[in-house]
Design a protein around this motif. Structure first.
Motif, PDB file in Angstrom:
ATOM      1  N   PRO A   1       0.812  -1.231   0.000  1.00 22.80           N
ATOM      2  CA  PRO A   1       0.000   0.000   0.000  1.00 22.80           C
ATOM      3  C   PRO A   1       0.839   1.273   0.000  1.00 22.80           C
ATOM      4  CG  PRO A   1      -0.935  -1.623   1.486  1.00 22.80           C
ATOM      5  CD  PRO A   1       0.376  -2.182   1.028  1.00 22.80           C
ATOM      6  N   GLU A   2       1.940   1.259   0.755  1.00 23.04           N
ATOM      7  CA  GLU A   2       2.756   2.473   0.849  1.00 23.04           C
ATOM      8  C   GLU A   2       3.556   2.754  -0.426  1.00 23.04           C
ATOM      9  OE1 GLU A   2       5.116  -0.897   2.848  1.00 23.04           O
ATOM     10  OE2 GLU A   2       3.022  -0.212   2.707  1.00 23.04           O
ATOM     11  N   ARG A   3       3.564   1.802  -1.365  1.00 22.65           N
ATOM     12  CA  ARG A   3       4.318   1.997  -2.609  1.00 22.65           C
ATOM     13  C   ARG A   3       3.417   2.273  -3.809  1.00 22.65           C
ATOM     14  NH1 ARG A   3       9.095  -2.662  -2.298  1.00 22.65           N
ATOM     15  NH2 ARG A   3      10.220  -1.738  -0.524  1.00 22.65           N
ATOM     16  N   LYS A   4       2.120   2.272  -3.600  1.00 23.73           N
ATOM     17  CA  LYS A   4       1.214   2.436  -4.741  1.00 23.73           C
ATOM     18  C   LYS A   4       1.345   3.804  -5.397  1.00 23.73           C
ATOM     19  CE  LYS A   4      -2.171  -1.100  -3.556  1.00 23.73           C
ATOM     20  NZ  LYS A   4      -3.580  -1.417  -3.193  1.00 23.73           N
ATOM     21  N   MET A   5       1.511   4.839  -4.582  1.00 20.93           N
ATOM     22  CA  MET A   5       1.679   6.167  -5.159  1.00 20.93           C
ATOM     23  C   MET A   5       2.989   6.259  -5.938  1.00 20.93           C
ATOM     24  SD  MET A   5       0.131   8.778  -2.275  1.00 20.93           S
ATOM     25  CE  MET A   5       0.429  10.155  -3.385  1.00 20.93           C
ATOM     26  N   ALA A   6       4.024   5.616  -5.418  1.00 20.46           N
ATOM     27  CA  ALA A   6       5.309   5.610  -6.121  1.00 20.46           C
ATOM     28  C   ALA A   6       5.192   4.853  -7.446  1.00 20.46           C
ATOM     29  CB  ALA A   6       6.389   4.981  -5.247  1.00 20.46           C
ATOM     30  N   LEU A   7       4.409   3.768  -7.446  1.00 19.60           N
ATOM     31  CA  LEU A   7       4.198   3.024  -8.684  1.00 19.60           C
ATOM     32  C   LEU A   7       3.444   3.870  -9.699  1.00 19.60           C
ATOM     33  CD1 LEU A   7       4.348   0.457 -10.373  1.00 19.60           C
ATOM     34  CD2 LEU A   7       2.283  -0.372  -9.192  1.00 19.60           C
ATOM     35  N   GLN A   8       2.426   4.582  -9.235  1.00 16.81           N
ATOM     36  CA  GLN A   8       1.696   5.477 -10.130  1.00 16.81           C
ATOM     37  C   GLN A   8       2.633   6.503 -10.757  1.00 16.81           C
ATOM     38  OE1 GLN A   8      -1.770   7.339  -8.366  1.00 16.81           O
ATOM     39  NE2 GLN A   8      -2.130   5.561  -7.087  1.00 16.81           N
ATOM     40  N   ALA A   9       3.484   7.091  -9.929  1.00 18.32           N
ATOM     41  CA  ALA A   9       4.403   8.111 -10.428  1.00 18.32           C
ATOM     42  C   ALA A   9       5.388   7.518 -11.424  1.00 18.32           C
ATOM     43  CB  ALA A   9       5.145   8.756  -9.256  1.00 18.32           C
ATOM     44  N   LEU A  10       5.869   6.300 -11.155  1.00 21.71           N
ATOM     45  CA  LEU A  10       6.808   5.645 -12.064  1.00 21.71           C
ATOM     46  C   LEU A  10       6.150   5.359 -13.412  1.00 21.71           C
ATOM     47  CD1 LEU A  10       9.547   4.263 -12.601  1.00 21.71           C
ATOM     48  CD2 LEU A  10       8.567   2.168 -11.637  1.00 21.71           C
ATOM     49  N   LEU A  11       4.948   4.786 -13.375  1.00 28.51           N
ATOM     50  CA  LEU A  11       4.251   4.472 -14.615  1.00 28.51           C
ATOM     51  C   LEU A  11       3.918   5.738 -15.402  1.00 28.51           C
ATOM     52  CD1 LEU A  11       1.801   1.704 -13.320  1.00 28.51           C
ATOM     53  CD2 LEU A  11       3.867   1.372 -14.701  1.00 28.51           C
ATOM     54  N   ARG A  12       3.572   6.791 -14.677  1.00 31.37           N
ATOM     55  CA  ARG A  12       3.263   8.057 -15.334  1.00 31.37           C
ATOM     56  C   ARG A  12       4.517   8.622 -16.007  1.00 31.37           C
ATOM     57  NH1 ARG A  12       0.912   9.956 -11.375  1.00 31.37           N
ATOM     58  NH2 ARG A  12       2.506  11.288 -10.470  1.00 31.37           N
ATOM     59  N   GLY A  13       5.656   8.508 -15.336  1.00 39.67           N
ATOM     60  CA  GLY A  13       6.899   9.015 -15.900  1.00 39.67           C
ATOM     61  C   GLY A  13       7.404   8.193 -17.073  1.00 39.67           C
TER      62      GLY A  13
END
Length: 341
Positions: A308-320
């Motif tokens: 759960p704590e990495r989901k935002m980081a995953l979103q940012a990575l995929l967006r980038g």
């Protein structure tokens, strides 16, 4: 007229092979790689054929010897850089990767032998000897062949623990390539069909046809392979590029029949998954995130679930990496049509 038909068939084969090539990323910074949540490396390895999943000419692998490794094998005309985005998704989940490069003009058996040697060298330098091999398209054929018992020089290290994943591999041969070995076609083309096939596909021309020994006798996997996940893609109707609502570049390369091989699928420790996805869509390119593959790998334990704590980081990575909308919070598996064991 018949000669023209045969020449047209060769052109069709060339078109098909170009279509199934692993896309080379247009990303100008594809030599760069974000470490994500990887542990600090403690070994630097120079292993022929293996390197980081970038197009950087420095092929030194910097790995943590206490951790497992996932090795990606690209398809025809692909490069290690084509897996940079997917490797960074793995890194964000704390999983280190390497990429195998080969001369795709060589025989598939030769390339498989080189991969087997590289995997053996990798394991010899690692304390944790768990290795996952993921091959796409032609890379799927090479990946599996590298782990068979009847390879001229198979992996003999009994300590290595292997897991195999193949994606969109034409394990029943490429139907369009059948013209290469048809006696009638040789006559009609005055023997030119063989040099044309060699020109198109290199020394592997005789291995990719449905009636080749490579296809008909795939061979049993070595005992060190503890799990095999075979992912087939139902590519019917898939579109790689659309313009004004019309598909201008299709993403259909191999049929499910071309990917199916009963002898392979009924072997021990083998799971087969069929998913509705295009040939390139499944692994992604500069504009397409491999969401379906990521979700499948997580469902099958190849890629760790996203905390759960990495989901935002995953979103940012995929967006980038791919421009994925920020609202993509949870990866799902749309289009799974069948799962067999």
């Amino acid at each position: 007229m018949k000669r023209w038909f045969c020449m047209s068939a060769m052109i069709a084969l060339l078109t098909l092979l170009v279509a199934c090539a692993t896309p080379i990323s247009a990303e100008p910074e594809r030599d760069r790689f974000a470490a994500g949540n990887l542990l600090a490396p403690d070994v630097a390895l120079r292993i022929p054929g293996l390197g980081p999943c970038t197009d950087n000419p420095d092929r030194t692998l910097h790995l943590n010897s206490q951790q497992p490794v996932t090795v990606f094998v690209h398809g025809w005309l692909g490069t290690s850089g084509g897996f940079r985005g997917l490797a960074q998704v793995f890194a964000l989940h704390g999983q280190q990767t390497a990429c195998f490069s080969y001369n795709d003009r060589d025989s598939l058996v030769i390339s498989a032998g080189q991969l087997a040697a590289a995997l053996g060298s990798l394991a010899a330098n690692m304390s944790d000897k768990h290795v996952t091999v993921i091959g796409h398209s032609q890379g799927a054929l090479i990946a599996r062949k590298s782990l068979v018992a009847d390879l001229p020089a198979p992996i003999r290290n009994t300590d290595i623990a292997l897991r195999l994943v193949t994606v969109s591999g034409p394990f029943s041969g490429i139907h369009a390539a059948q013209q290469c070995t048809e006696p009638a076609v040789r006559v009609l083309t005055l023997g030119l069909v063989v040099p044309i096939c060699i020109l198109i596909s290199g020394d592997k021309w005789f291995e990719i046809v449905p009636d080749s020994d490579f296809i008909r006798h795939p061979g049993p996997l070595i005992a060190q392979v503890r799990d095999y996940l075979k992912i087939d893609t139902d590519e019917r109707g898939a579109c790689r590029m659309a313009l004004k609502g019309e598909c201008v570049k299709h993403d259909y390369v191999f049929s499910l029949d071309e990917q199916s091989n009963v002898g392979i699928e009924q072997a021990r420790n083998t799971r087969v998954v069929a998913i509705k996805a295009g040939h390139v869509e499944i692994i992604g390119d500069a504009d397409t995130a491999p969401l379906k593959l990521v979700a499948l790998l997580q469902q099958n334990g190849v890629l760790e679930a996203t905390a759960p704590e990495r989901k935002m980081a995953l979103q940012a990575l995929l967006r980038g990496l791919y421009g994925v909308p920020s609202e993509t919070a949870v990866l799902t598996i749309p289009g799974v049509s069948s799962i067999t064991q």
